[in-house]
Design a protein around this motif. Structure first.
Motif, PDB file in Angstrom:
ATOM      1  N   GLU A 138       0.767  -1.375   0.275  1.00 19.88           N
ATOM      2  CA  GLU A 138      -0.431  -0.274   0.482  1.00 19.88           C
ATOM      3  C   GLU A 138       0.971   1.805  -0.302  1.00 19.88           C
ATOM      4  O   GLU A 138       0.183   2.599  -0.482  1.00 19.88           O
ATOM      5  CB  GLU A 138      -0.566   0.272   1.484  1.00 19.88           C
ATOM      6  N   ILE A 139       2.457   1.837   0.949  1.00 21.65           N
ATOM      7  CA  ILE A 139       3.160   2.676   0.748  1.00 21.65           C
ATOM      8  C   ILE A 139       3.810   2.519  -0.191  1.00 21.65           C
ATOM      9  O   ILE A 139       4.843   1.902   0.182  1.00 21.65           O
ATOM     10  CB  ILE A 139       3.510   2.618   2.518  1.00 21.65           C
ATOM     11  N   GLN A 140       3.707   2.777  -1.067  1.00 21.47           N
ATOM     12  CA  GLN A 140       5.240   2.880  -1.949  1.00 21.47           C
ATOM     13  C   GLN A 140       5.745   4.714  -1.665  1.00 21.47           C
ATOM     14  O   GLN A 140       6.779   4.480  -2.316  1.00 21.47           O
ATOM     15  CB  GLN A 140       4.442   3.206  -3.677  1.00 21.47           C
ATOM     16  N   GLY A 141       5.620   5.506  -1.085  1.00 18.54           N
ATOM     17  CA  GLY A 141       6.770   6.235  -0.651  1.00 18.54           C
ATOM     18  C   GLY A 141       5.296   7.672  -0.035  1.00 18.54           C
ATOM     19  O   GLY A 141       4.748   7.171   0.360  1.00 18.54           O
ATOM     20  N   VAL A 142       6.139   8.898   0.134  1.00 18.87           N
ATOM     21  CA  VAL A 142       5.502   9.730   1.164  1.00 18.87           C
ATOM     22  C   VAL A 142       3.670   9.998   0.492  1.00 18.87           C
ATOM     23  O   VAL A 142       3.798  10.394   2.109  1.00 18.87           O
ATOM     24  CB  VAL A 142       6.281  11.219   0.943  1.00 18.87           C
ATOM     25  N   ASP A 143       3.651  10.078  -0.376  1.00 21.20           N
ATOM     26  CA  ASP A 143       2.532  10.255  -0.938  1.00 21.20           C
ATOM     27  C   ASP A 143       0.997   9.724  -0.728  1.00 21.20           C
ATOM     28  O   ASP A 143       0.073  10.010   0.109  1.00 21.20           O
ATOM     29  CB  ASP A 143       2.560  10.290  -2.342  1.00 21.20           C
ATOM     30  N   ASP A 144       2.077   7.984  -0.088  1.00 24.76           N
ATOM     31  CA  ASP A 144       0.948   7.066   0.689  1.00 24.76           C
ATOM     32  C   ASP A 144       1.162   7.534   2.148  1.00 24.76           C
ATOM     33  O   ASP A 144       0.116   6.359   2.341  1.00 24.76           O
ATOM     34  CB  ASP A 144       1.079   5.492   0.126  1.00 24.76           C
ATOM     35  N   LEU A 145       1.482   8.100   3.331  1.00 23.05           N
ATOM     36  CA  LEU A 145       1.290   8.477   4.515  1.00 23.05           C
ATOM     37  C   LEU A 145       0.747   8.934   4.704  1.00 23.05           C
ATOM     38  O   LEU A 145       0.103   9.361   6.094  1.00 23.05           O
ATOM     39  CB  LEU A 145       2.093   8.877   4.740  1.00 23.05           C
ATOM     40  N   GLN A 146      -0.887   9.594   4.177  1.00 21.96           N
ATOM     41  CA  GLN A 146      -2.250   9.973   4.499  1.00 21.96           C
ATOM     42  C   GLN A 146      -2.702   9.547   5.722  1.00 21.96           C
ATOM     43  O   GLN A 146      -2.571   8.294   5.576  1.00 21.96           O
ATOM     44  CB  GLN A 146      -3.113  10.217   3.289  1.00 21.96           C
ATOM     45  N   GLY A 147      -2.716  10.189   6.897  1.00 22.94           N
ATOM     46  CA  GLY A 147      -3.237   9.518   8.058  1.00 22.94           C
ATOM     47  C   GLY A 147      -2.417   7.769   8.430  1.00 22.94           C
ATOM     48  O   GLY A 147      -3.048   7.379   9.331  1.00 22.94           O
ATOM     49  N   LYS A 148      -1.565   8.004   7.959  1.00 24.64           N
ATOM     50  CA  LYS A 148      -0.773   6.963   8.828  1.00 24.64           C
ATOM     51  C   LYS A 148      -0.340   7.320  10.161  1.00 24.64           C
ATOM     52  O   LYS A 148       0.410   8.635  10.841  1.00 24.64           O
ATOM     53  CB  LYS A 148       0.391   6.326   7.610  1.00 24.64           C
ATOM     54  N   THR A 149       0.940   6.206  10.508  1.00 21.97           N
ATOM     55  CA  THR A 149       1.484   6.047  12.242  1.00 21.97           C
ATOM     56  C   THR A 149       3.164   5.544  11.248  1.00 21.97           C
ATOM     57  O   THR A 149       3.043   4.945  10.647  1.00 21.97           O
ATOM     58  CB  THR A 149       1.091   5.492  13.232  1.00 21.97           C
ATOM     59  N   LEU A 150       3.678   6.781  12.414  1.00 17.24           N
ATOM     60  CA  LEU A 150       5.744   6.893  11.744  1.00 17.24           C
ATOM     61  C   LEU A 150       6.049   6.495  12.617  1.00 17.24           C
ATOM     62  O   LEU A 150       6.071   6.877  14.280  1.00 17.24           O
ATOM     63  CB  LEU A 150       5.807   7.754  10.871  1.00 17.24           C
ATOM     64  N   ALA A 151       6.873   5.706  12.936  1.00 18.17           N
ATOM     65  CA  ALA A 151       7.662   4.889  14.235  1.00 18.17           C
ATOM     66  C   ALA A 151       8.973   5.655  13.838  1.00 18.17           C
ATOM     67  O   ALA A 151       9.925   5.242  12.188  1.00 18.17           O
ATOM     68  CB  ALA A 151       8.250   3.626  13.716  1.00 18.17           C
ATOM     69  N   VAL A 152      10.126   6.094  14.708  1.00 17.34           N
ATOM     70  CA  VAL A 152      11.063   6.946  14.328  1.00 17.34           C
ATOM     71  C   VAL A 152      12.162   6.817  14.660  1.00 17.34           C
ATOM     72  O   VAL A 152      11.356   6.690  16.457  1.00 17.34           O
ATOM     73  CB  VAL A 152      10.883   8.868  13.780  1.00 17.34           C
ATOM     74  N   GLN A 153      13.465   7.478  15.498  1.00 20.60           N
ATOM     75  CA  GLN A 153      14.493   7.937  16.538  1.00 20.60           C
ATOM     76  C   GLN A 153      14.134   8.745  17.145  1.00 20.60           C
ATOM     77  O   GLN A 153      13.876   9.740  16.710  1.00 20.60           O
ATOM     78  CB  GLN A 153      15.201   7.246  16.414  1.00 20.60           C
ATOM     79  N   THR A 154      14.466   8.846  18.537  1.00 24.25           N
ATOM     80  CA  THR A 154      13.401  10.334  19.064  1.00 24.25           C
ATOM     81  C   THR A 154      14.814  10.926  18.859  1.00 24.25           C
ATOM     82  O   THR A 154      16.113  10.861  19.015  1.00 24.25           O
ATOM     83  CB  THR A 154      14.004  10.286  20.928  1.00 24.25           C
ATOM     84  N   GLY A 155      14.406  12.171  18.823  1.00 23.36           N
ATOM     85  CA  GLY A 155      15.103  13.339  17.826  1.00 23.36           C
ATOM     86  C   GLY A 155      16.282  12.908  17.032  1.00 23.36           C
ATOM     87  O   GLY A 155      17.335  13.760  16.599  1.00 23.36           O
ATOM     88  N   SER A 156      15.951  12.246  16.445  1.00 21.95           N
ATOM     89  CA  SER A 156      16.883  12.000  15.110  1.00 21.95           C
ATOM     90  C   SER A 156      16.661  12.388  14.336  1.00 21.95           C
ATOM     91  O   SER A 156      14.880  13.385  14.144  1.00 21.95           O
ATOM     92  CB  SER A 156      17.195  10.712  14.597  1.00 21.95           C
ATOM     93  N   THR A 157      16.677  13.206  12.880  1.00 24.02           N
ATOM     94  CA  THR A 157      16.388  13.848  11.452  1.00 24.02           C
ATOM     95  C   THR A 157      15.536  13.058  11.192  1.00 24.02           C
ATOM     96  O   THR A 157      14.400  13.930  10.639  1.00 24.02           O
ATOM     97  CB  THR A 157      17.242  14.015  10.243  1.00 24.02           C
TER      98      THR A 157
END
Ligand code: GLN
Length: 266
Positions: A138-157
């Motif tokens: 479903e997610i092929q790039g940033v354009d497919d992120l509508q309403g989605k949840t992202l996981a990231v490292q705290t304080g990172s770029t």
């Protein structure tokens, strides 16, 4: 009697020679210790769960490209360092309060950070990319992120990029973790739809543990890593920059780059 005297004299000579040799030994040792004491020791802060830049090996040693490069710079400039492993988000505060002297942690040179620390010349290029579970079509790039949840490292770029996407009304929720592998785990268990992280590091995780996540879409940007010192610590910054230049000129830098697996992008 004469024989006795001769033996005594001989003993005296032997004792003197052994004693003198002992003193000479001590003298040399003393001199070596003196030289080591003159060599400054710096505390280097890193978050050692970020391969191939820094990772703890089976024996508990911190290894990786940043460590190799710091070693080469320290050797060139005649200083020693002690690594301190800590969460990424605490590195700049630790530098500012003087708990550490240098940050060597795959840290991207950003405008905001430039206002808090002094960066060395850039030592490598990286960039951010989006990753999802291998089965996600479903997610092929940033354009497919509508309403989605992202996981990231705290304080990172990656974290800051996620915040941008949330402020733009695209991403619905951000879940942040102290370490990248925890963000990957969150995607794996379905707690987040995608993650944003430095491309070479995401690729290193994929190489070490294939079949969990994959990179999708184009790189989101281009970033450069720098070593950081406290604002105004020009003496140390000059050592690092001069050392870095010498390590580049000597060909040692190319050797270290060649050691990085070929997933490392230029
Ligand atoms: N390059 C990214 C940053 O500077 C992540 C660094 C890291 O997690 N060690 O924010």
């Amino acid at each position: 009697m004469t024989k006795m005297l001769k033996i005594l004299a001989l003993l005296l000579v032997i004792t003197t020679v052994v004693f003198a040799a002992g003193c000479a030994d001590q003298g040399e040792e003393g001199a070596e210790e003196g030289a080591e004491e003159e060599m400054p020791t710096y505390y280097v802060g890193t978050e050692a769960q970020f391969p191939p830049f820094e990772i703890v090996d089976d024996e508990g040693n911190i290894i990786g490209f940043d460590v190799d490069l710091m070693n080469a710079i320290a050797e060139d400039q005649g200083f020693k360092f002690i690594y301190q492993d800590q969460d990424f988000s605490g590195l700049i505060p630790a530098l500012q309060t003087g708990n550490i002297d240098i940050i060597a942690s795959g840290m991207t040179i950003t405008e905001e950070r430039e206002g808090q620390v002094d960066f060395s010349e850039p030592y490598i290029n990286a960039g951010l990319a989006l990753a999802v579970t291998v089965n996600n079509e479903e997610i092929q790039g940033v354009d497919d992120l509508q309403g989605k949840t992202l996981a990231v490292q705290t304080g990172s770029t990656g974290f800051f990029k996620a915040e941008e996407l949330k402020e733009a009304g695209i991403v619905a929720k951000i879940k942040d973790f102290p370490h990248v592998n925890e963000a990957i785990e969150e995607v794996r268990i379905g707690g987040a739809d995608a993650m944003i992280n430095d491309i070479p590091v995401t690729n290193a995780f994929i190489a070490a543990q294939p079949g969990v996540i994959k990179v999708v879409g184009e790189p989101l940007n281009s970033e450069s890593y720098g070593f950081a010192v406290r604002e105004g610590n020009t003496e140390l910054l000059e050592k690092i920059n001069t050392g870095l230049q010498n390590v580049r000129d000597s060909g040692k830098y190319d050797e270290l780059i060649a050691d990085l697996p070929n997933y490392m992008e230029e």
